[in-house]
Design an enzyme around this catalytic site. Sequence first.
Site, mmCIF file in Angstrom:
data_model
loop_
_atom_site.group_PDB
_atom_site.id
_atom_site.type_symbol
_atom_site.label_atom_id
_atom_site.label_comp_id
_atom_site.label_asym_id
_atom_site.label_seq_id
_atom_site.Cartn_x
_atom_site.Cartn_y
_atom_site.Cartn_z
ATOM 1 N N ARG A 444 0.833 -1.193 -0.045
ATOM 2 C CA ARG A 444 -0.013 0.109 0.033
ATOM 3 C C ARG A 444 1.006 1.307 0.165
ATOM 4 N NH1 ARG A 444 -4.024 2.974 3.746
ATOM 5 N NH2 ARG A 444 -5.892 3.241 2.510
ATOM 6 N N TRP A 478 -7.158 2.679 15.022
ATOM 7 C CA TRP A 478 -5.579 2.315 15.072
ATOM 8 C C TRP A 478 -5.541 1.553 13.888
ATOM 9 C CZ3 TRP A 478 -1.859 2.429 19.511
ATOM 10 C CH2 TRP A 478 -0.636 1.834 19.150
ATOM 11 N N ASP A 479 -4.956 1.776 12.835
ATOM 12 C CA ASP A 479 -5.038 0.888 11.657
ATOM 13 C C ASP A 479 -3.658 0.205 11.384
ATOM 14 O OD1 ASP A 479 -5.909 -0.546 9.481
ATOM 15 O OD2 ASP A 479 -7.087 1.306 8.467
ATOM 16 N N MET A 480 -3.629 -0.542 10.625
ATOM 17 C CA MET A 480 -2.162 -1.358 10.262
ATOM 18 C C MET A 480 -2.459 -2.004 8.897
ATOM 19 S SD MET A 480 -0.302 -4.318 9.942
ATOM 20 C CE MET A 480 -1.086 -5.716 10.793
ATOM 21 N N ASP A 549 -12.531 -5.008 6.343
ATOM 22 C CA ASP A 549 -12.916 -3.832 5.237
ATOM 23 C C ASP A 549 -14.254 -4.339 4.450
ATOM 24 O OD1 ASP A 549 -11.145 -2.329 6.479
ATOM 25 O OD2 ASP A 549 -9.587 -2.887 4.672
#
Length: 743
Positions: A444, A478-480, A549
């Site tokens: 990404r 909090w995304d990863m 998602d």
Amino acid sequence: MSISVNEATKEFHLYNDKISYIFRVLEKSNQLEHLYYGKKIRHRESFQHLIEREIRPSCNLFEGDHTSSLEHIKQEYPSYGSTDYRYPAVMITNQLGSHITDFQFLTYQIISGKPSLSNLPATYVETDHEADTLEITLWDEVLKSKLILSYTIYNNRNVICRNTRFINEGKESFYLNNALSASVDLPDDQFEMVHLNGAWAREAHVESQKLFKGVQSVSSTRGASSHVHNPFMALKRLDATEHHGDVYGFSLVYSGNFLAQVEVDTYSVSRVLIGINPFQFNWKLNPGETFQTPECVMVYSDNGLNGMSQTYHGLYRDRLVRGYWRDKVRPILINNWEATYFDFNEEKVLNIASTARDLGIELFVLDDGWFGERHDDTSSLGDWYVNRDKLPNGIKGLSEKVEALGMKFGLWFEPEMVSKGTRIYEEHPDWIISSPERRPSHGRNQFILDFSRKEVVDYIFKLMDDIIADSKISYIKWDMNRYITEAYSVNLATDQQGEVFHRYILGVYDLYERLIEKYPEILFESCAGGGARFDPGLLYYAPQTWASDDTDAVERLKIQYGTSMVYPLSSIGSHVSAIPNHQVGRMTPIDTRANVAYFGTFGYELDITKLSDEERAKIKEQVAFFKANRELIRSGKFHRLLSPFESNEVSWMVVSNRKDEAIVGYYKVLAKPNDKYYRLKLKGLDPTKRYKISGLDTTHYGDELMNIGIILGEDYTDRAAEYWSREHPHDYDSQIFVIKEVK
């Protein structure tokens, strides 16, 4: 006390009203032999009659003793190389290059309560009366090392928690090549292995297959627990179902590389192993140092998979999740991601927030794109400085305006990642995980910060703290969004590169802990490209997780059904999103989208400013419904009724602890012409109580609803005209039944 010791025979029995776990010390080798794990049995002065020894062609530990082969003894924490050829729970390399260990029983202690783990998440107790802990200390004379096996049994839960720690008391370093959290040798192989697998946008799909001779496993080598497999497996008896039969669950409280494995030997013994994945793991333990493994939570159920799940739900909801939000209902949120993606300004997001406020939504979340020059996913991660072109009043000003509307404000971060061209990347190029003289892979368009280094965690904490301290932030997503590749840290010595993956996760936990300590009332929701880190380790810090998602209601039936194998509804992030769905293009009714999302934390992810008046009215009704029922959904007992992996129908329900109310979700994925009659059998009600079902004029006793069910067809006798003029069934149909006791 839930632990009894037969001193004369050196036998240990952990038990409560539901389960027993028994092992003993072997007479000659002083190693540990496993005797029994399952439904509770009475304690007795000796369990010697459970020992099985026959002479078989094999290598033996002691000359003249032809029954001393560890290959044919069920063990508690096995090693490799001394007559046992199965995969081990421990492997250590000493300074001579030898892998042989001989950990022998030294002593034991019983502790009231449950000790916490050093720098690792774990379940806990609030009073010492809730549980008892047995610690077995083993000693290897050559290594001069202690190995401490910890077993905690909860008094009122069919749960045993296990972990292991190694203490180097010698003068030389050695290397842990394999240090798993738990091992159990079960006496036969008449099980199916149940696990959760998938990929991005289709996480937590339930799979089951009968055990076979040899090794079967699920694992991650990606630096996260992963979309592909969850750190969980269950062994269920061949005749076990959702609600009946024996099931053994194994869940690892950890967010990094893991292994969950069953090895069936040629004599049909099933060895269960679970812990940190030995692949690419090599920990240098210096003199005086201790290594702590993560916690394994073992659950035995004689009420099928659903009984196992309910045990995990109660434990993780009440004794893993902690802090301010543990016992509170969660706010209904709206996230701007699928409404705007990167294309927003203050006016646009305030318009969404004010419209949401009018519909009763309580929290506005600003997702990706508020920082640096972030107009797409190619830049700016790590530059956690507000983009003033989009938000001229900054996060501080925007959050204050949102709060002035009567809503709370939430913000998205991806703190573990960095983009090229950012300040942090240019000033500290050595802070990314990459191998010397090798090209680093991107995912990404981003790279991974080396969270095994304290100075990196310190830096990111400072950037996040500057934003949070200056603003009114009530929630953080909090995304990863990528896995670890080229796992190497320039901060570690050559012989410590096998520590990178584990040290990285410890750094993630450390950053969470620091932020929670300073901001205890912020609600954290973890996310990793959806469900790539939906694991018990992160629930200790973030009480809810974005399950996927993929927001399509039909796909979410499978995702949320599978996730519920281990995780409580209060942890499952679930939203009503736009149609056509952004992941699969499906057009599902707004009622069905909500009817699926209710069974989680509930929220919205769409541009509500573009909806019709009718759709907004629907949302207002949905919000009111969830507010009226969210405590029941949060704290009630969850029952899976019909599986999306087995039929066109899907159903589940939540029952209050007093059994005086329930909510049932029923979903029919595809419509069928001239179809059969359907009945929906319920679970968990009081058979003697009388209930009223929303939308029906009749009342029903609990035994009728559980044994006959809700009759989904109608009696159209003398109503032919009404039958032919009724609304026809359609694809993606659903119903919610609210059931209340008639008093």
